[in-house]
Design a protein around this motif. Sequence first.
Motif, mmCIF file in Angstrom:
data_model
loop_
_atom_site.group_PDB
_atom_site.id
_atom_site.type_symbol
_atom_site.label_atom_id
_atom_site.label_comp_id
_atom_site.label_asym_id
_atom_site.label_seq_id
_atom_site.Cartn_x
_atom_site.Cartn_y
_atom_site.Cartn_z
ATOM 1 N N LEU A 336 0.853 -1.188 0.000
ATOM 2 C CA LEU A 336 0.000 0.000 0.000
ATOM 3 C C LEU A 336 0.889 1.238 0.000
ATOM 4 N N LYS A 337 0.610 2.160 -0.909
ATOM 5 C CA LYS A 337 1.518 3.286 -1.084
ATOM 6 C C LYS A 337 0.757 4.563 -1.391
ATOM 7 N N THR A 338 1.132 5.652 -0.709
ATOM 8 C CA THR A 338 0.598 6.974 -1.020
ATOM 9 C C THR A 338 1.450 7.604 -2.118
ATOM 10 N N VAL A 339 0.795 8.135 -3.152
ATOM 11 C CA VAL A 339 1.507 8.765 -4.259
ATOM 12 C C VAL A 339 0.998 10.195 -4.430
ATOM 13 N N GLY A 340 1.751 10.984 -5.154
ATOM 14 C CA GLY A 340 1.381 12.371 -5.379
ATOM 15 C C GLY A 340 0.048 12.496 -6.090
ATOM 16 N N GLY A 341 -0.696 13.525 -5.763
ATOM 17 C CA GLY A 341 -1.988 13.755 -6.395
ATOM 18 C C GLY A 341 -1.837 14.240 -7.830
ATOM 19 N N GLY A 342 -2.895 14.064 -8.585
ATOM 20 C CA GLY A 342 -2.858 14.478 -9.985
ATOM 21 C C GLY A 342 -3.741 15.654 -10.312
ATOM 22 N N SER A 343 -4.393 16.232 -9.315
ATOM 23 C CA SER A 343 -5.378 17.274 -9.596
ATOM 24 C C SER A 343 -4.760 18.517 -10.221
ATOM 25 N N GLU A 344 -3.498 18.793 -9.924
ATOM 26 C CA GLU A 344 -2.844 19.985 -10.459
ATOM 27 C C GLU A 344 -1.997 19.688 -11.692
ATOM 28 N N SER A 345 -2.003 18.438 -12.133
ATOM 29 C CA SER A 345 -1.144 18.071 -13.250
ATOM 30 C C SER A 345 -1.747 18.496 -14.584
ATOM 31 N N GLU A 346 -0.897 19.067 -15.440
ATOM 32 C CA GLU A 346 -1.364 19.456 -16.773
ATOM 33 C C GLU A 346 -1.577 18.242 -17.669
ATOM 34 N N TYR A 347 -1.056 17.087 -17.264
ATOM 35 C CA TYR A 347 -1.165 15.888 -18.076
ATOM 36 C C TYR A 347 -2.322 14.982 -17.668
ATOM 37 N N MET A 348 -3.091 15.353 -16.671
ATOM 38 C CA MET A 348 -4.188 14.517 -16.233
ATOM 39 C C MET A 348 -5.227 14.387 -17.352
ATOM 40 N N PRO A 349 -5.565 13.153 -17.756
ATOM 41 C CA PRO A 349 -6.579 12.983 -18.797
ATOM 42 C C PRO A 349 -7.910 13.603 -18.398
ATOM 43 N N GLN A 350 -8.640 14.042 -19.385
ATOM 44 C CA GLN A 350 -9.897 14.747 -19.153
ATOM 45 C C GLN A 350 -10.884 13.911 -18.358
ATOM 46 N N VAL A 351 -10.873 12.592 -18.557
ATOM 47 C CA VAL A 351 -11.873 11.733 -17.900
ATOM 48 C C VAL A 351 -11.764 11.784 -16.378
ATOM 49 N N TYR A 352 -10.562 12.082 -15.854
ATOM 50 C CA TYR A 352 -10.390 12.108 -14.406
ATOM 51 C C TYR A 352 -10.748 13.464 -13.795
ATOM 52 N N LYS A 353 -10.865 14.475 -14.621
ATOM 53 C CA LYS A 353 -11.218 15.791 -14.090
ATOM 54 C C LYS A 353 -12.611 15.779 -13.467
ATOM 55 N N LYS A 354 -13.485 14.928 -14.012
ATOM 56 C CA LYS A 354 -14.838 14.827 -13.452
ATOM 57 C C LYS A 354 -14.799 14.334 -12.008
ATOM 58 N N LEU A 355 -13.863 13.437 -11.686
ATOM 59 C CA LEU A 355 -13.730 12.947 -10.320
ATOM 60 C C LEU A 355 -13.469 14.105 -9.359
ATOM 61 N N TYR A 356 -12.535 14.967 -9.722
ATOM 62 C CA TYR A 356 -12.197 16.086 -8.848
ATOM 63 C C TYR A 356 -13.298 17.136 -8.839
ATOM 64 N N GLU A 357 -13.932 17.334 -9.974
ATOM 65 C CA GLU A 357 -15.035 18.302 -10.019
ATOM 66 C C GLU A 357 -16.192 17.847 -9.142
ATOM 67 N N ASP A 358 -16.512 16.546 -9.199
ATOM 68 C CA ASP A 358 -17.595 16.019 -8.380
ATOM 69 C C ASP A 358 -17.256 16.085 -6.890
ATOM 70 N N LEU A 359 -15.997 15.811 -6.555
ATOM 71 C CA LEU A 359 -15.582 15.909 -5.159
ATOM 72 C C LEU A 359 -15.679 17.338 -4.661
ATOM 73 N N GLN A 360 -15.279 18.271 -5.492
ATOM 74 C CA GLN A 360 -15.345 19.680 -5.115
ATOM 75 C C GLN A 360 -16.799 20.136 -4.932
ATOM 76 N N ALA A 361 -17.695 19.618 -5.802
ATOM 77 C CA ALA A 361 -19.099 19.989 -5.714
ATOM 78 C C ALA A 361 -19.749 19.461 -4.430
ATOM 79 N N GLU A 362 -19.208 18.335 -3.918
ATOM 80 C CA GLU A 362 -19.768 17.745 -2.698
ATOM 81 C C GLU A 362 -19.292 18.432 -1.428
ATOM 82 N N GLU A 363 -18.188 19.175 -1.532
ATOM 83 C CA GLU A 363 -17.678 19.845 -0.339
ATOM 84 C C GLU A 363 -18.637 20.910 0.134
ATOM 85 N N PRO A 364 -18.826 21.023 1.452
ATOM 86 C CA PRO A 364 -19.718 22.063 1.983
ATOM 87 C C PRO A 364 -19.186 23.452 1.696
ATOM 88 N N THR A 365 -20.051 24.347 1.312
ATOM 89 C CA THR A 365 -19.643 25.705 1.003
ATOM 90 C C THR A 365 -19.539 26.560 2.264
#
Length: 365
Positions: A336-365
């Motif tokens: 089991l290993k913790t690795v660097g996040g990809g949310s700030e990476s310019e190379y992150m494929p578009q399909v994974y951006k939805k994961l971060y967008e959905d997580l951000q939308a769920e956060e309480p304002t």
Amino acid sequence: SPWPLCQALRKDTWTDRETGWCVSKFLPVPLASLSDLEAMGALQRPTSRGRARCRSFCNLLSLFYAFLSPGSVLFCHNVLAGMNGAFTRNKSLIVLRANSDEQETAWVDIVAPGAPAEKLPTSYVKRWPYWVIRDAPDMERHLLMPVKNPMSDTTAEAEGWAFPMSFDELWFAEDLPTPQVQLGICAIIKDGRPRYVCPAMDVSISIGDSVWCNRGLKTVPLGKRWIDIDASPLDSVLLMAYRKKATHSKWTPILSRGRQTKESIKLLLEAASKSELQSGYHLVTLPMFTSSILFDAVKDLQEGSRVRVFLGSVEKMPLQLEDVPTWDWAELEVGLKTVGGGSESEYMPQVYKKLYEDLQAEEPT
């Protein structure tokens, strides 16, 4: 990071006219193995016309790889000029340093009582479709849900999904919440007929109606030893699990007792009749239960943390890992290993951006 390298590797590529391989120019990126190079697009599968040449090229890579220290990855372009122009550019030998100390598993063992283990290349298994059985919203039906695998699905490849499977490591991105981890069973099905079973770990993040299993590289663990269904007494098979908290820690049980699997295996056998599984090989996982000990281990990862899960015919689960007869039990083992996040990476494929967008939308304002 689990995924930002897919596009980076393809910045300068060319296709060999003789073999059909797509070869990428060297970029200083961390990789775990030669199969990761192929999965991430640095090497693509050859055309039938070029397979013989490519086989020779891969053997050559393996020869050089044998002289490297563990954790290194070899990548070269036309190492020998005597390959009759197999590559159209003459490049030098390049060694990429991996960001993993794991020695990648090359073979799956298929075991049966009283018989020597058979072997199957893991590179072959990685190309099979992967499914997870989940409860329908009404909790009265079971749904067969596909997990995106670009090595078995051309649509997933075109969409930019990373190859998620691993026999050796399970990665957790530091900028994602702790996923739900469930232990279970995986059935290997061929042409609608169950052939083998092994332990499984279903690791996912649920956001609304979406369940994210493929969160990048090494996010879907696979068992490295399987039980032959036709040659094994499945009625008495127990699911057992152990963990090591850190490099120098002792192995301790995750479960207080072995869990019966008879009903779960029965459900997997019934699922084999589904139309989606009637052609070719398929990996089908049934999550069974979660564990607070396992969740705590994932939430607070330490260097050298590992998990081993077994399926075996036994009356009682051994309390000590040393008492487990690993030679004839099915097994899944991952670091089991913790690795660097990809949310700030310019190379992150578009399909994974939805994961971060959905997580951000769920956060309480």
